[in-house]
Design a protein around this motif. Structure first.
Motif, short mmCIF file in Angstrom:
data_model
loop_
_atom_site.label_atom_id
_atom_site.label_comp_id
_atom_site.label_asym_id
_atom_site.label_seq_id
_atom_site.Cartn_x
_atom_site.Cartn_y
_atom_site.Cartn_z
N GLU A 199 0.84 -1.20 0.00
CA GLU A 199 0.00 0.00 0.00
C GLU A 199 0.88 1.25 0.00
N GLY A 233 2.04 2.07 -3.36
CA GLY A 233 1.06 2.51 -4.34
C GLY A 233 -0.06 1.54 -4.66
N GLU A 234 -0.04 0.32 -4.11
CA GLU A 234 -1.16 -0.61 -4.36
C GLU A 234 -2.41 -0.06 -3.67
N SER A 235 -3.47 0.13 -4.43
CA SER A 235 -4.69 0.72 -3.86
C SER A 235 -5.90 -0.19 -3.96
N ASP A 236 -5.77 -1.33 -4.58
CA ASP A 236 -6.90 -2.26 -4.74
C ASP A 236 -7.16 -2.96 -3.40
N ARG A 237 -8.28 -2.61 -2.79
CA ARG A 237 -8.61 -3.16 -1.46
C ARG A 237 -8.71 -4.68 -1.50
#
Length: 187
Positions: free
Chosen positions: A89, A92-96
Motif C-alpha cells: 500500500e 502505491g497498491e490501492s486495490d482493497r
C-alpha cells in the motif's frame, strides 16, 4: 536471503530462493485457473498481484515485520501478510481486494472478493507442498468448476491443522469460517 528481481515480485521483497519457487508455483496455479475459468485480463492481473505480494516479506527479519505490521501480534507466520500488504500500500497498491487478500492469506477473511479466495486456495493447494498431495491435487483440479466448495474444503483442512497445532483461532478466522459454514461442504 535475496532481494529477488522481476517475476512480479516488488523490489522491496525479501525472499529466499525456496520461497520464490513457492510463489512461482502459486502463480502458475492461479494462472491456470484463470485460463480455465475464462477470467478477464484485469481480474487475472489482480490475482497475480496478490500472489506475488503474499509472501514478499515471508523471509523478512523481525525488525522489518515490526516496522510494517506493528499492530499485528504474533509470530512471523502471522505478521508477514499484514506487513506485505502495508508495504504494498505504501508503494502505491490501492486495490482493497488485493490488499485484503495479501493481509489475510494465512488466516482467512470473511470480506474477501474472489482474489482473496483464489490466493487462499492456491497458496494451500500449490503442488510443491509435500503433504496430502492427492487430496490437494483433486481440490486444485476442481477449483475452476466449483470455487466455493473448494474454498470451504481448503478452509476446513487449514482450520483442522490450526486446531491440531494448538494455536488460538483469531476472530478474523472464526468470522471467515462462520461465513463459509453456510456453504455445503463437499469433498
Amino acid at each position: 536471503m535475496i532481494e529477488p528481481p522481476g517475476e512480479g515480485l516488488p523490489s522491496w521483497a525479501t525472499a529466499s530462493p525456496r520461497r520464490v519457487e513457492h510463489i512461482r508455483r502459486v502463480a502458475g496455479l492461479a494462472e491456470g485457473w484463470a485460463g480455465e475459468m475464462g477470467v478477464p485480463g484485469i481480474e487475472r492481473a489482480r490475482w497475480l498481484r496478490a500472489v506475488w505480494l503474499h509472501d514478499a516479506l515471508r523471509d523478512a527479519d523481525e525488525a522489518l515485520l515490526a516496522r510494517w505490521a506493528a499492530e499485528t501480534p504474533g509470530p512471523p507466520e502471522l505478521r508477514h501478510g499484514p506487513a506485505a500488504a502495508a508495504r504494498a500500500e505504501a508503494d502505491g497498491e490501492s486495490d482493497r481486494g488485493v490488499l485484503d487478500a495479501v493481509r489475510y492469506h494465512s488466516v482467512g477473511y470473511a470480506g474477501w472478493d474472489l482474489v482473496g479466495q483464489v490466493l487462499y486456495c492456491a497458496d494451500y493447494l500449490e503442488p510443491g507442498r509435500g503433504f496430502a498431495r492427492e487430496h490437494r491435487a483433486g481440490l486444485a483440479a476442481r477449483f475452476p468448476a466449483d470455487p466455493q466448495a473448494v474454498l470451504a474444503a481448503v478452509a476446513r483442512d487449514r482450520l483442522t491443522q490450526l486446531i491440531q497445532s494448538g494455536w488460538p483461532l483469531l476472530d478474523t478466522t472464526v468470522a471467515f469460517w462462520n461465513r463459509l459454514a453456510v456453504v455445503p461442504a463437499s469433498r
